[in-house]
Design a protein around this motif. Structure first.
Motif, PDB file in Angstrom:
ATOM      1  N   SER A 191       0.828  -1.209  -0.108  1.00  0.00           N
ATOM      2  CA  SER A 191      -0.367  -0.049  -0.080  1.00  0.00           C
ATOM      3  C   SER A 191       0.766   1.328   0.060  1.00  0.00           C
ATOM      4  CB  SER A 191      -0.860  -0.059   1.302  1.00  0.00           C
ATOM      5  OG  SER A 191      -0.110  -0.278   2.279  1.00  0.00           O
ATOM      6  N   PHE A 192       2.172   1.313  -0.190  1.00  0.00           N
ATOM      7  CA  PHE A 192       3.057   2.131  -0.481  1.00  0.00           C
ATOM      8  C   PHE A 192       4.072   2.058  -1.501  1.00  0.00           C
ATOM      9  CE2 PHE A 192       4.284  -1.103   3.079  1.00  0.00           C
ATOM     10  CZ  PHE A 192       5.620  -1.190   2.310  1.00  0.00           C
ATOM     11  N   PRO A 193       4.373   3.222  -2.140  1.00  0.00           N
ATOM     12  CA  PRO A 193       5.228   2.791  -3.299  1.00  0.00           C
ATOM     13  C   PRO A 193       6.657   2.303  -2.743  1.00  0.00           C
ATOM     14  CG  PRO A 193       5.267   5.263  -2.607  1.00  0.00           C
ATOM     15  CD  PRO A 193       4.256   4.489  -1.765  1.00  0.00           C
ATOM     16  N   LEU A 194       7.435   1.559  -3.974  1.00  0.00           N
ATOM     17  CA  LEU A 194       8.662   1.175  -3.624  1.00  0.00           C
ATOM     18  C   LEU A 194       9.468   1.852  -4.559  1.00  0.00           C
ATOM     19  CD1 LEU A 194       7.975  -2.709  -3.219  1.00  0.00           C
ATOM     20  CD2 LEU A 194       8.389  -1.126  -1.525  1.00  0.00           C
ATOM     21  N   PRO A 195      10.590   2.831  -4.100  1.00  0.00           N
ATOM     22  CA  PRO A 195      11.457   3.307  -4.930  1.00  0.00           C
ATOM     23  C   PRO A 195      12.757   2.085  -5.094  1.00  0.00           C
ATOM     24  CG  PRO A 195      11.053   4.604  -3.252  1.00  0.00           C
ATOM     25  CD  PRO A 195      10.479   3.486  -2.857  1.00  0.00           C
ATOM     26  N   LEU A 196      12.949   1.730  -6.556  1.00  0.00           N
ATOM     27  CA  LEU A 196      13.766   0.793  -6.728  1.00  0.00           C
ATOM     28  C   LEU A 196      15.014   1.440  -7.356  1.00  0.00           C
ATOM     29  CD1 LEU A 196      14.520  -2.441  -7.165  1.00  0.00           C
ATOM     30  CD2 LEU A 196      13.334  -2.085  -9.574  1.00  0.00           C
ATOM     31  N   PHE A 197      16.049   1.017  -6.690  1.00  0.00           N
ATOM     32  CA  PHE A 197      17.446   1.863  -7.142  1.00  0.00           C
ATOM     33  C   PHE A 197      18.542   0.882  -7.278  1.00  0.00           C
ATOM     34  CE2 PHE A 197      17.250   2.031  -2.448  1.00  0.00           C
ATOM     35  CZ  PHE A 197      18.675   1.784  -1.971  1.00  0.00           C
ATOM     36  N   GLU A 217      18.547   2.081 -14.697  1.00  0.00           N
ATOM     37  CA  GLU A 217      17.827   3.366 -14.319  1.00  0.00           C
ATOM     38  C   GLU A 217      16.995   3.159 -13.018  1.00  0.00           C
ATOM     39  OE1 GLU A 217      14.385   4.426 -17.311  1.00  0.00           O
ATOM     40  OE2 GLU A 217      16.472   4.740 -18.007  1.00  0.00           O
ATOM     41  N   LYS A 218      16.779   4.142 -12.177  1.00  0.00           N
ATOM     42  CA  LYS A 218      16.109   3.912 -11.046  1.00  0.00           C
ATOM     43  C   LYS A 218      14.679   4.035 -11.574  1.00  0.00           C
ATOM     44  CE  LYS A 218      19.516   5.768  -7.712  1.00  0.00           C
ATOM     45  NZ  LYS A 218      19.834   6.841  -6.896  1.00  0.00           N
ATOM     46  N   VAL A 219      13.631   3.507 -10.696  1.00  0.00           N
ATOM     47  CA  VAL A 219      12.388   3.404 -10.922  1.00  0.00           C
ATOM     48  C   VAL A 219      11.488   3.368  -9.670  1.00  0.00           C
ATOM     49  CG1 VAL A 219      12.050   0.935 -11.372  1.00  0.00           C
ATOM     50  CG2 VAL A 219      10.200   2.485 -12.422  1.00  0.00           C
ATOM     51  N   ILE A 220      10.501   4.116  -9.516  1.00  0.00           N
ATOM     52  CA  ILE A 220       9.346   4.002  -8.553  1.00  0.00           C
ATOM     53  C   ILE A 220       8.336   3.159  -8.786  1.00  0.00           C
ATOM     54  CG2 ILE A 220       7.998   5.172  -6.839  1.00  0.00           C
ATOM     55  CD1 ILE A 220       9.653   7.499  -7.013  1.00  0.00           C
ATOM     56  N   ILE A 221       8.154   2.067  -8.194  1.00  0.00           N
ATOM     57  CA  ILE A 221       6.889   1.193  -8.516  1.00  0.00           C
ATOM     58  C   ILE A 221       5.892   1.808  -7.633  1.00  0.00           C
ATOM     59  CG2 ILE A 221       6.055  -1.125  -8.564  1.00  0.00           C
ATOM     60  CD1 ILE A 221       9.059  -1.831  -8.125  1.00  0.00           C
ATOM     61  N   PRO A 222       4.483   2.322  -8.069  1.00  0.00           N
ATOM     62  CA  PRO A 222       3.561   2.841  -7.119  1.00  0.00           C
ATOM     63  C   PRO A 222       2.776   1.842  -6.474  1.00  0.00           C
ATOM     64  CG  PRO A 222       3.127   2.621  -9.452  1.00  0.00           C
ATOM     65  CD  PRO A 222       4.338   2.323  -9.539  1.00  0.00           C
ATOM     66  N   ALA A 223       2.371   2.221  -5.324  1.00  0.00           N
ATOM     67  CA  ALA A 223       1.571   1.221  -4.454  1.00  0.00           C
ATOM     68  C   ALA A 223       0.398   0.583  -5.386  1.00  0.00           C
ATOM     69  CB  ALA A 223       0.951   2.278  -3.290  1.00  0.00           C
ATOM     70  N   ARG A 226       1.976  -0.864 -10.929  1.00  0.00           N
ATOM     71  CA  ARG A 226       3.179  -1.616 -11.795  1.00  0.00           C
ATOM     72  C   ARG A 226       3.970  -0.575 -12.291  1.00  0.00           C
ATOM     73  NH1 ARG A 226      -1.601  -4.528 -12.350  1.00  0.00           N
ATOM     74  NH2 ARG A 226      -1.267  -6.825 -12.479  1.00  0.00           N
ATOM     75  N   GLY A 227       5.502  -1.165 -12.543  1.00  0.00           N
ATOM     76  CA  GLY A 227       6.512  -0.352 -12.952  1.00  0.00           C
ATOM     77  C   GLY A 227       7.199  -1.433 -13.797  1.00  0.00           C
ATOM     78  N   THR A 228       8.478  -0.636 -14.509  1.00  0.00           N
ATOM     79  CA  THR A 228       9.340  -1.610 -15.635  1.00  0.00           C
ATOM     80  C   THR A 228      10.784  -1.145 -15.018  1.00  0.00           C
ATOM     81  OG1 THR A 228       7.845  -1.550 -17.296  1.00  0.00           O
ATOM     82  CG2 THR A 228       9.826  -2.119 -17.527  1.00  0.00           C
ATOM     83  N   ALA A 229      11.521  -2.205 -14.738  1.00  0.00           N
ATOM     84  CA  ALA A 229      12.880  -1.992 -14.487  1.00  0.00           C
ATOM     85  C   ALA A 229      13.785  -2.560 -15.431  1.00  0.00           C
ATOM     86  CB  ALA A 229      13.231  -2.926 -13.220  1.00  0.00           C
ATOM     87  N   LYS A 230      14.570  -1.659 -15.893  1.00  0.00           N
ATOM     88  CA  LYS A 230      15.359  -1.922 -17.406  1.00  0.00           C
ATOM     89  C   LYS A 230      16.664  -2.381 -16.748  1.00  0.00           C
ATOM     90  CE  LYS A 230      13.075   1.438 -20.371  1.00  0.00           C
ATOM     91  NZ  LYS A 230      12.561   0.335 -21.068  1.00  0.00           N
ATOM     92  N   ILE A 231      16.900  -3.566 -17.036  1.00  0.00           N
ATOM     93  CA  ILE A 231      18.050  -4.388 -16.569  1.00  0.00           C
ATOM     94  C   ILE A 231      19.159  -4.722 -17.961  1.00  0.00           C
ATOM     95  CG2 ILE A 231      19.038  -6.625 -15.564  1.00  0.00           C
ATOM     96  CD1 ILE A 231      16.665  -6.614 -13.709  1.00  0.00           C
ATOM     97  N   ARG A 232      20.486  -4.451 -17.561  1.00  0.00           N
ATOM     98  CA  ARG A 232      21.429  -5.083 -18.460  1.00  0.00           C
ATOM     99  C   ARG A 232      21.987  -6.341 -17.935  1.00  0.00           C
ATOM    100  NH1 ARG A 232      26.944  -3.857 -18.544  1.00  0.00           N
ATOM    101  NH2 ARG A 232      27.876  -4.133 -20.730  1.00  0.00           N
ATOM    102  N   THR A 233      22.029  -7.198 -18.563  1.00  0.00           N
ATOM    103  CA  THR A 233      22.867  -8.493 -18.154  1.00  0.00           C
ATOM    104  C   THR A 233      23.966  -8.694 -19.220  1.00  0.00           C
ATOM    105  OG1 THR A 233      20.512  -9.199 -17.485  1.00  0.00           O
ATOM    106  CG2 THR A 233      22.349 -11.037 -17.654  1.00  0.00           C
ATOM    107  N   VAL A 234      25.021  -9.028 -18.766  1.00  0.00           N
ATOM    108  CA  VAL A 234      26.364  -9.425 -19.613  1.00  0.00           C
ATOM    109  C   VAL A 234      26.592 -10.911 -19.335  1.00  0.00           C
ATOM    110  CG1 VAL A 234      28.560  -9.108 -19.834  1.00  0.00           C
ATOM    111  CG2 VAL A 234      26.989  -6.989 -19.334  1.00  0.00           C
ATOM    112  N   VAL A 235      26.710 -11.278 -20.473  1.00  0.00           N
ATOM    113  CA  VAL A 235      27.028 -12.959 -20.455  1.00  0.00           C
ATOM    114  C   VAL A 235      28.540 -13.007 -20.721  1.00  0.00           C
ATOM    115  CG1 VAL A 235      26.700 -15.425 -21.677  1.00  0.00           C
ATOM    116  CG2 VAL A 235      24.768 -13.652 -21.430  1.00  0.00           C
TER     117      VAL A 235
END
Length: 295
Positions: A191-197, A217-223, A226-235
């Motif tokens: 019931s509260f937002p989650l700042p994802l950093f 990049e940081k993103v805030i997932i609202p209470a 939904r939100g989208t986190a952009k991830i870079r993965t290196v193989v």
């Protein structure tokens, strides 16, 4: 017996041999099969057997038979000899794991589409007249294994975000790395937002860590939103030869584990939220595809 009769008998024998050879070659329906042999992180051997279906009235030597994937030479068939009146022949195809990794990169660059090609040259009775090539298309969708990942929310007072998918695309490819760019779809049940950093993201395959990821990049997932986190993965492509060898030893099956930990801020405090591990079984049909190309 006069010289004329001798030459006549020899001519008749040659004629009958040529006629039989022609009939044999025209009606020939060879079956070529390969099976995995010795495997380590540097080389992979395939035991190749050619079944002719009938004895061949020739003695032949396949001096070169090279396997290409995505235009890159990845293996060579060692000297394969066909004995006179033999109905089969055997040889060993030696693959180089480093070259396989380079071919994989090229396969990915080409949209996961490429060809498996066999180039053959050899001789019959010492005369170099055998030459040809055979190819078979190969198409894969490797990113599908991570694109449809879902992870349910868990926890009591502070619940972890749920993962509702991870659509991904290939990024840069260089000498030591292959980049994957993902959009991680997250749902926040709190019931509260989650700042994802921050994000810690790892991929293990058969006990080897093959990739790690970071948040772009940081993103805030609202209470309750939904939100989208952009991830870079290196193989790490340097570890892939070991992974490939282990994959084949396990019957072309690999156990892939995805580990994802989110770092969020709750009440101005940094909180790490490890999500449940995802285990996937990756299966391929390399030997089946290769047998199609060989036949």
């Amino acid at each position: 017996m006069g010289i004329g009769k001798i030459l006549g008998v020899i001519g008749l024998i040659v004629f009958l041999w040529v006629a039989y050879l022609g009939y044999t070659l025209i009606t020939l329906t060879p079956q070529i099969r390969a099976e995995w042999g010795y495997v380590d992180e540097n080389t992979i051997e395939l035991d190749v057997t050619v079944y002719f279906g009938k004895p061949l009235p020739i003695s032949a030597n396949i001096k070169e038979a090279d396997l290409y994937w995505a235009g890159i030479k990845v293996g060579t068939l060692k000297d394969l000899k066909i004995g006179f009146l033999k109905d089969s022949a055997r040889g060993v195809l030696v693959l180089k794991n480093r070259e396989i990794v380079e071919a994989l990169k090229e396969h990915i660059r080409n949209g996961e589409q490429s060809d498996i090609e066999i180039r053959v040259s050899g001789s019959i009775f010492g005369i170099p007249i055998i030459r040809g090539s055979f190819s078979h298309p190969l198409k894969t969708d490797l990113l599908d294994y991570i694109g449809n990942i879902t992870i349910e929310s868990s926890g009591d007072l502070i619940k972890t975000p749920a993962v509702e998918g991870m659509p991904s695309k290939w990024g840069k490819i260089d000498e030591n790395e292959i980049e994957i760019l993902s959009d991680v779809k997250l749902y926040n049940p709190n019931s509260f937002p989650l700042p994802l950093f921050g994000v810690k993201y790892y991929i293990d395959a058969n006990g080897y860590q093959v990739a790690q990821g970071e948040l772009l990049e940081k993103v805030i997932i609202p209470a309750n939103g939904r939100g989208t986190a952009k991830i870079r993965t290196v193989v790490d492509t340097n570890i892939l030869p070991k992974v490939i060898a282990e994959h084949i030893k396990r019957g072309e099956r690999s156990e892939v584990t995805l580990k994802l930990t989110l770092t969020v801020k709750v009440l101005n405090k940094e909180v790490e939220m490890p999500l449940p591990e995802i285990k996937k079984r990756v299966e391929t049909s390399i030997i089946e595809q290769l047998n199609l190309a060989l036949s």
